[in-house]
Enzyme design. Sequence first.
Site, mmCIF file in Angstrom:
data_model
loop_
_atom_site.group_PDB
_atom_site.id
_atom_site.type_symbol
_atom_site.label_atom_id
_atom_site.label_comp_id
_atom_site.label_asym_id
_atom_site.label_seq_id
_atom_site.Cartn_x
_atom_site.Cartn_y
_atom_site.Cartn_z
ATOM 1 C CB CYS A 14 -0.926 0.153 1.144
ATOM 2 S SG CYS A 14 -1.878 1.458 1.471
ATOM 3 C CD GLU A 53 -2.007 -1.485 -4.528
ATOM 4 O OE1 GLU A 53 -1.187 -1.204 -5.549
ATOM 5 O OE2 GLU A 53 -1.510 -1.555 -3.246
#
Length: 248
Positions: free
Chosen positions: A2, A113
């Site tokens: 992340c 993402e």
Amino acid sequence: MCGRYASARKKHELLEEFEVEHDGDPDKELGADFNVAPTKNVYAVLSRVPKEAERAVRQLRIVKWGLVPAWAKDPSIGSRLINARIETVAEKPSFRQAFAKRRCLLPADGYFEWMPVEGEKKKKQPYFIHPADGGVLAMAGLYEFWKDPSRADDDPLKWLVTCTVITTDAEDHLGRIHDRMPMMIERERWAEWLDPKLTDTEQASGLLVPAEQGRLTAYPVSTDVNNVRNNGPDLIKPLPEEEETALF
């Protein structure tokens, strides 16, 4: 991993949402950030037992993203410790003490993402992944204190407070975008996760349960998010339908 997320809620909203008892930085407020990147200051919800108190008090603090262990010689290591893998967080020297004693929640609206574009070797399409119900995403995190030996004891910058995001395997429908995702902590587990008196790492690990299927949803967004200098609500807007169709 992340490596980028959005956090646009105002401080008073977070204080209410997380039932915070103490504002750890009453004179500071972070602005809405739709492109939170490593080394930036972020909000963290944590619980600590004040001196001469009998119970922990839940508080909201401003910390720096990128964990600096207490034993680090300098804070530069933090840029390499933005994530802690759930599989090894209880054993790795950089994280194990914080996992046992200093767990926190990192509020987010969602995270980004990137997925490789079929047929184009170097091109990746960013996606915004967020709670389907529009609620807050409480990412599991750790925080740590680092003492700067070069500063005087009365220097307000003597102590640096940093954090990291715990990651896990992505659930099936998100795994096609990226194989990792932040670990979420559901509301009913917040109190236990934040409890500083819970130092049994096996018990703490048991609180890290993957999100239910369908809890999160994703859609493609503009590649403007690729540049950390870009910010604003347009970064989390879905791509126009014609542009999205062209991806597949």
